[in-house]
Design a protein around this motif. Sequence first.
Motif, short mmCIF file in Angstrom:
data_model
loop_
_atom_site.label_atom_id
_atom_site.label_comp_id
_atom_site.label_asym_id
_atom_site.label_seq_id
_atom_site.Cartn_x
_atom_site.Cartn_y
_atom_site.Cartn_z
N ARG A 107 2.82 2.66 -10.03
CA ARG A 107 2.57 2.25 -10.69
C ARG A 107 3.67 0.76 -10.04
O ARG A 107 5.40 1.40 -10.20
CB ARG A 107 2.91 1.77 -11.92
N SER A 108 2.84 -0.25 -10.16
CA SER A 108 4.33 -1.87 -9.02
C SER A 108 4.59 -2.37 -10.23
O SER A 108 5.57 -3.31 -9.94
CB SER A 108 3.26 -2.22 -8.48
N GLN A 116 1.04 -1.38 0.28
CA GLN A 116 -0.23 -0.13 -0.04
C GLN A 116 1.09 1.24 0.01
O GLN A 116 1.59 1.54 1.03
CB GLN A 116 -0.84 -0.30 1.29
N GLU A 144 -2.94 1.96 -15.74
CA GLU A 144 -2.36 1.59 -15.85
C GLU A 144 -1.68 1.47 -14.44
O GLU A 144 -1.00 0.77 -14.04
CB GLU A 144 -1.38 1.16 -16.62
N TYR A 145 -2.39 2.04 -13.15
CA TYR A 145 -1.24 2.95 -12.33
C TYR A 145 -2.28 2.62 -11.04
O TYR A 145 -3.24 2.05 -11.60
CB TYR A 145 -0.95 4.64 -12.15
N ASP A 146 -1.05 2.00 -9.58
CA ASP A 146 -2.16 1.46 -8.72
C ASP A 146 -2.53 2.59 -7.75
O ASP A 146 -3.66 2.40 -7.45
CB ASP A 146 -1.39 0.67 -8.20
N TYR A 147 -1.99 3.44 -7.43
CA TYR A 147 -2.12 4.76 -6.54
C TYR A 147 -1.91 5.85 -6.99
O TYR A 147 -1.26 5.95 -7.72
CB TYR A 147 -1.07 4.35 -5.27
N TYR A 156 8.52 1.29 -6.59
CA TYR A 156 7.54 2.34 -7.71
C TYR A 156 7.95 3.12 -9.26
O TYR A 156 8.82 3.79 -8.95
CB TYR A 156 6.32 2.88 -7.22
#
Length: 123
Positions: A99-100, A1, A109-112, A32
Amino acid sequence: QVQLVESGGGLVQPGGSLRLSCAASGRTFSSYAMGWFRQAPGKEREFVAAISWSGGSTYYADSVKGRFTISRDNAKNTVYLQMNSLKPEDTAVYYCAARSSWYRTDPDEYDYWGQGTQVTVSS
């Protein structure tokens, strides 16, 4: 997270400069890829710049190439966007994203994501 908090936005005259910061929480920030995006009223969110996890690779949208610089300090868990020669069309809410994996230009496509910071370029 990963939690992201942007800062540094504001009102600036055309031709001026601003530096945005994005502070990240979490121990794995350095793993990241990071991106900056922006969204103007009535428009879709668009890619601005991205940087690899190490900082060794960067990529820019054509509209900001030569004027903006993305960088990161993994020791401080922070990514920056130096914006020079600002134009009225740069006015938008600016977001940082994590992005991981390797960076991409597609925001989906980005996570956070951070909450955004307003940049207004006006005389």
